[in-house]
Scaffold this active site. Structure first.
Site, PDB file in Angstrom:
ATOM      1  CB  SER A   1      -4.682  -0.840   7.521  1.00 11.81           C
ATOM      2  OG  SER A   1      -4.281   0.455   7.914  1.00 11.81           O
TER       3      SER A   1
ATOM      4  CE  LYS B   1      -0.130  -0.353   8.638  1.00  9.44           C
ATOM      5  NZ  LYS B   1      -1.427  -0.874   8.149  1.00  9.44           N
TER       6      LYS B   1
END
Length: 638
Positions: A503, A546
């Site tokens: 990611s 996140k």
């Protein structure tokens, strides 16, 4: 694309307005695929027609089985009462006899009367019993004892009842604590005058015999954790006979006490996760034959192709099982938001019964503490805030390190070759998002990209793959025809544990391109996303955690309107952010950008378009292509 505040969560208010006045409690909502498989399993008889139920976290199996029984009226083999009767020919080999369901006690009473009747009346009484208790096995036993008295039988006992069907309120038996005794039963021992023996009343049936003629549900993980039980179960299913353990097989059996085998006709449902199902199919060649039907229960309710209305019936079931205060209309939207967040998608709602029950029970306790008669919006909001506070200690410590300068993360300004990535940390049962500083430097070389985390053995295999992919992208764009004379190093700064996942590959690529083009990258923006060899941005996990991790850091330092995150557009339908993030976005103090290509990320980070940046990089590479580095002085004089 800048994501507006109304798209940072699902349309929960519109959903809440669709709640019916009187929803009907139903635990089977959203399980059409699994229900069709189980219905087919129940319709087909035979020893090779059992099923495997893929259960999901939070699924209450007993509720599901009861609802299935009520809805589909399972088709079974004929139910019987099962008895062991004294064998006039052998004291150690009692005979297995069945009679119609619910008639075992009456049959034993009539049998005792038969033994006490005069000899000339026994034939007539036996014939009446054959008609009243139609059973081939019972008829054979009557023929064997018709001319005998109780004193002619060995031992001191006439019979023991193994299964009485009229005492079972359900047509299924659940065996979720699987042992040899709980599943198959046991024969206990007694010591009389120093002699170890067993008798009829010491025969203890297990779940297999109790479910005979019906449905037996077994926890697959528990079953496979006990050595030998799986093979023993397979033998019973293949032969349709249950044999009690022979002398020497186990310490719990008296020597030479061998009850007659019991005929078995039942349906078995194994309960477990998909991993166990895959292992059984791969490692056991008999599994597919014995368990051909897969009932795959879902953990999520998909609104993309299912109407919302049935989900309120599921919530009514959860509310009933929670056994707490009723839920007010004002609380429905927040409950739906939390349900959607549990599923990780805006278009799906959670079917985790236990998690939602816990939410309602906590909210009920909060409402009762305030003297309320129902669960309102504030009670649910209070519970969610308390959970965040309970689970947020580690994340607060991590954020404090940044705020105190022990970990350097910039949230404003512009820096060449430095980008803030977004990561998820899982530690001590807590999961939270936090930004991480990624830096890159370039130098004259042969085009290699050196991943310092990999060199120091702090890089997982998936992260290494991500670095290789971005290396391939750079080579494809800038070194398709000529060799690159620039090499680069890249690293997660102040990272002391293994880094894994792809990611961060988009952030690493943007960091490298910033260093190659000598273009400053905005430090107020944090970025997450995977990238392929052609620069397309791909979805990642834990997008909400996140975003919130970066937002709370920026909020603690003070929002300046230039901060935000860059996420893959493919993750936009997973956004389900807190109210504080939504308010900041609505006021323009924080921004969420969803992108499809690395060019969009570069434009947001550097303020320049991709063509401008790549032209500068190509010019720099062309200049280096035709020049050799100056040798150090000791090489020149040699």
């Amino acid at each position: 694309m800048r994501v507006t505040a109304e798209h940072l969560q699902p349309p929960i208010e519109a959903w809440a307005q669709q709640r019916p006045a009187q929803p009907h409690a139903d635990p089977l909502v959203g399980q059409q695929r699994a229900l069709a498989a189980i219905e087919q399993t129940m319709r087909i008889g035979g020893r090779y027609a059992h099923g495997y139920m893929v259960t999901t976290p939070g699924l209450r199996v007993v509720d599901v089985l009861r609802a299935l029984q009520e809805r589909h009226q399972w088709v079974h083999f004929e139910r019987f009462d099962w008895l062991y009767l004294a064998n006039p020919d052998s004291a150690s080999e009692p005979l297995c006899v069945n009679v119609p369901a619910g008639s075992a006690r009456d049959a034993l009473r009539d049998l005792m009367e038969l033994f006490e009747a005069p000899a000339e009346q026994r034939a007539a009484r036996a014939e009446e019993m054959r008609e009243h208790f139609p059973s081939e096995r019972f008829a054979r036993y009557l023929a064997k004892v018709q001319d005998k008295t109780f004193d002619d039988l060995p031992g001191t006992e006439l019979a023991t009842v193994i299964v009485e069907s009229d005492q079972q309120t359900n047509d299924f038996v659940l065996c979720d604590r699987v042992t040899d005794a709980s599943l198959f039963g046991s024969i206990r021992l007694q010591s009389v005058a120093g002699t170890i023996s067993s008798e009829l009343h010491l025969i203890q049936p297990g779940a297999l015999l109790k479910a005979n003629g019906g449905v037996l549900a077994i926890d697959a993980e528990e079953l496979l954790s006990q050595p030998g039980l799986w093979r023993k179960l397979k033998y019973v299913l293949r032969t349709s006979l249950f044999h009690w353990p022979q002398p020497g097989e186990t310490a719990n059996i008296a020597a030479y006490y061998q009850p007659e085998p019991v005929p078995i006709h039942l349906k078995v449902l194994l309960l477990g996760d998909r991993g166990i199902y895959g292992q059984l199919r791969e490692l056991d060649r008999d599994f597919d034959n014995l368990f051909p039907y897969l009932a795959d229960f879902s953990a999520h309710y998909p609104l993309s192709h299912e109407p919302l209305a049935p989900y309120f019936n599921y919530l009514a079931y959860v509310e009933r099982e929670a056994a707490t205060l009723p839920v007010a209309a004002s609380a429905i939207a927040l409950i739906l938001k939390e349900s959607s967040r549990l599923s990780d998608y805006q278009t799906e709602l959670s079917l985790d019964t236990i998690a939602l029950m816990q939410l309602l029970r906590e909210a009920g306790a909060a409402a009762q503490a305030k003297g309320l008669q129902e669960i309102d919006h504030d009670a649910v909001a209070q519970v969610l805030q308390q959970r965040q506070q309970r689970d947020g200690y580690i994340s607060e410590l991590s954020r404090r390190q940044v705020l105190e300068g022990q970990v350097y993360i910039a949230t404003e300004g512009d820096v060449i070759g430095q980008v803030n990535g977004l990561t998820v940390v899982t530690i001590g049962g807590s999961e939270f998002g936090e930004p991480t500083r990624i830096t890159a430097t370039v130098h004259y070389g042969d085009g290699d990209i050196i991943d310092i985390d990999r060199k120091s053995e702090l890089s997982g295999s998936i992260h290494t793959k991500g670095v290789m992919i971005l290396s391939a992208y750079i080579a494809n764009v800038f070194a398709r025809n000529d060799e690159m004379r620039l090499s680069a190093t890249i690293v997660f700064e102040q990272s002391y544990f293994e880094v894994d996942g792809d990611s961060a590959s988009l952030a690493e690529l943007c960091c490298l391109l910033s260093a190659l083009a000598e273009a400053p990258a905005a430090q107020g923006l944090a970025i997450t996303g995977a990238v392929d060899q052609f620069g397309r941005v791909q979805a990642i996990g834990a997008v909400n955690e996140k975003i919130e991790g970066h937002f709370h850091l920026c909020q603690a330092r003070g929002l300046n309107g230039q901060q935000g995150v860059i996420i893959p557009a493919a993750n936009a339908n997973q956004l389900n952010l807190g109210q504080d993030v939504m308010q900041a976005v609505a006021e323009g103090k924080y921004h969420v950008h969803a992108i499809d290509d690395v060019a969009e990320a570069l434009a947001l980070l550097t303020g320049e378009n991709q063509q401008q940046l790549y032209a500068r990089i190509e010019k720099r590479l062309a200049e280096l292509q035709h020049c050799e580095p100056e040798l150090p002085w000791y090489r020149r004089i040699w």
